[in-house]
Design an enzyme around this catalytic site. Structure first.
Site, PDB file in Angstrom:
ATOM      1  N   ARG A   1       0.819  -1.223   0.000  1.00  0.00           N
ATOM      2  CA  ARG A   1       0.000   0.000   0.000  1.00  0.00           C
ATOM      3  C   ARG A   1       0.849   1.267   0.000  1.00  0.00           C
ATOM      4  NH1 ARG A   1      -3.571  -1.341   4.898  1.00  0.00           N
ATOM      5  NH2 ARG A   1      -2.791  -3.472   4.879  1.00  0.00           N
TER       6      ARG A   1
ATOM      7  N   GLU B   1       0.730  -5.153  13.290  1.00  0.00           N
ATOM      8  CA  GLU B   1      -0.439  -5.355  14.154  1.00  0.00           C
ATOM      9  C   GLU B   1      -0.931  -6.792  14.099  1.00  0.00           C
ATOM     10  OE1 GLU B   1      -3.931  -2.986  13.329  1.00  0.00           O
ATOM     11  OE2 GLU B   1      -4.834  -3.478  15.244  1.00  0.00           O
TER      12      GLU B   1
HETATM   13  O1  LIG Z   1       2.436  -0.027  11.824  1.00  0.00           O
HETATM   14  P1  LIG Z   1       2.312  -1.496  11.521  1.00  0.00           P
HETATM   15  O2  LIG Z   1       1.782  -2.279  12.675  1.00  0.00           O
HETATM   16  O3  LIG Z   1       3.596  -2.048  11.004  1.00  0.00           O
HETATM   17  O4  LIG Z   1       1.204  -1.658  10.388  1.00  0.00           O
HETATM   18  C1  LIG Z   1       1.138  -0.835   9.263  1.00  0.00           C
HETATM   19  C2  LIG Z   1       1.441  -1.569   7.984  1.00  0.00           C
HETATM   20  O5  LIG Z   1       0.457  -2.596   7.766  1.00  0.00           O
HETATM   21  C3  LIG Z   1      -0.031  -2.504   6.431  1.00  0.00           C
HETATM   22  O6  LIG Z   1       0.736  -3.215   5.517  1.00  0.00           O
HETATM   23  P2  LIG Z   1       0.668  -4.809   5.327  1.00  0.00           P
HETATM   24  O7  LIG Z   1       1.915  -5.403   5.932  1.00  0.00           O
HETATM   25  O8  LIG Z   1      -0.635  -5.330   5.787  1.00  0.00           O
HETATM   26  O9  LIG Z   1       0.877  -5.032   3.782  1.00  0.00           O
HETATM   27  P3  LIG Z   1       0.165  -4.562   2.439  1.00  0.00           P
HETATM   28  O10 LIG Z   1       0.612  -3.130   2.227  1.00  0.00           O
HETATM   29  O11 LIG Z   1       0.761  -5.482   1.444  1.00  0.00           O
HETATM   30  O12 LIG Z   1      -1.332  -4.689   2.558  1.00  0.00           O
HETATM   31  C4  LIG Z   1       0.065  -1.014   6.131  1.00  0.00           C
HETATM   32  O13 LIG Z   1       0.059  -0.753   4.736  1.00  0.00           O
HETATM   33  C5  LIG Z   1       1.364  -0.620   6.794  1.00  0.00           C
HETATM   34  O14 LIG Z   1       2.494  -0.809   5.959  1.00  0.00           O
HETATM   35  N1  LIG Z   2      -6.011  -2.054  11.502  1.00  0.00           N
HETATM   36  C1  LIG Z   2      -5.408  -1.994  10.309  1.00  0.00           C
HETATM   37  N2  LIG Z   2      -6.118  -1.696   9.195  1.00  0.00           N
HETATM   38  C2  LIG Z   2      -5.512  -1.631   7.986  1.00  0.00           C
HETATM   39  N3  LIG Z   2      -4.209  -1.879   7.794  1.00  0.00           N
HETATM   40  C3  LIG Z   2      -3.468  -2.171   8.878  1.00  0.00           C
HETATM   41  N4  LIG Z   2      -2.150  -2.453   9.013  1.00  0.00           N
HETATM   42  C4  LIG Z   2      -1.916  -2.697  10.324  1.00  0.00           C
HETATM   43  N5  LIG Z   2      -3.032  -2.582  11.042  1.00  0.00           N
HETATM   44  C5  LIG Z   2      -4.018  -2.254  10.160  1.00  0.00           C
END
Ligand SMILES: O=P(O)(O)OC[C@H]1O[C@H](OP(=O)(O)OP(=O)(O)O)[C@H](O)[C@@H]1O
Ligand SMILES: Nc1ncnc2[nH]cnc12
Length: 176
Positions: A59, A96
């Site tokens: 993302r 998370e």
């Molecule tokens: O602060 P944090 O607890 O580290 O969470 C935030 C991260 O989680 C999500 O990515 P995700 O790893 O789900 O991957 P994606 O972008 O491929 O959906 C979001 O895009 C952040 O990069």
């Molecule tokens: N609660 C949440 N919703 C969407 N993206 C996330 N990445 C980590 N925590 C998330």
């Protein structure tokens, strides 16, 4: 559009990807042209003055690349494991709802280059801290990070601030 207008474009899906997680979904914001544009404009304004933008797969690529193109800056992709064809440096981290790993090409930035991190969402900060560590290992100066969404209850913003990263967030969701 105001931050509240933009917040109204985020969809919340309970219990995804695991029970107990309130998933803040940007798909609905991306699907709204003026909302997506306003978010990118806001992010770009918060990181203006840096020399490059780094974004984390996946993302972070959406917003980071749009911000870099808007500012005419290089974009540095920080990738999930096994995707880059070159020699990489990597960091394992927790987020998370799981554990993961980020990798980057250590030759992608010049020593001392001032790089800002852009991502959609800041939760525990695990992802952004791993990206900060990687970028600093590669010689970058990381002083700023901008996110569309903050989940302040999870403490990521404070963790990044403790690493001398100036954090900017457009909206927050605190348990609502
Ligand atoms: O602060 P944090 O607890 O580290 O969470 C935030 C991260 O989680 C999500 O990515 P995700 O790893 O789900 O991957 P994606 O972008 O491929 O959906 C979001 O895009 C952040 O990069
Ligand atoms: N609660 C949440 N919703 C969407 N993206 C996330 N990445 C980590 N925590 C998330």
């Amino acid at each position: 559009m105001t931050p509240d207008d933009l917040k109204a474009l985020i969809r919340t899906i309970p219990d995804f990807p695991k029970a107990g997680i309130q998933f803040r979904d940007i798909t609905t914001l991306l699907g709204h042209g003026p909302g997506f544009a306003a978010s990118v404009r806001w992010l770009a304004g918060e990181v203006e003055g840096v020399e490059a933008i780094a974004g984390m797969e996946a993302r972070g690529f959406i917003f980071g690349a749009a911000v870099a193109a808007r500012l005419g800056l290089p974009f540095l992709p920080i990738r999930k494991p096994g995707k880059l064809p070159c020699e990489v440096i990597g960091v394992d981290y927790e987020l998370e709802y799981g554990v993961d790993r980020l990798e980057m090409d250590p030759t992608a930035i010049a020593r001392g280059q001032n790089v800002a991190i852009v991502d959609d969402l800041l939760a525990t900060g695990g992802t952004a801290l791993a990206a900060t560590e990687l970028l600093r290992k590669a010689g970058a100066a990381v002083g700023r990070a901008a996110f569309v969404i903050d989940l302040p209850d999870l403490g990521g913003s404070a963790r990044l601030a403790a690493q001398s990263v100036d954090v900017r967030t457009l909206m927050d969701f605190d348990g609502d």
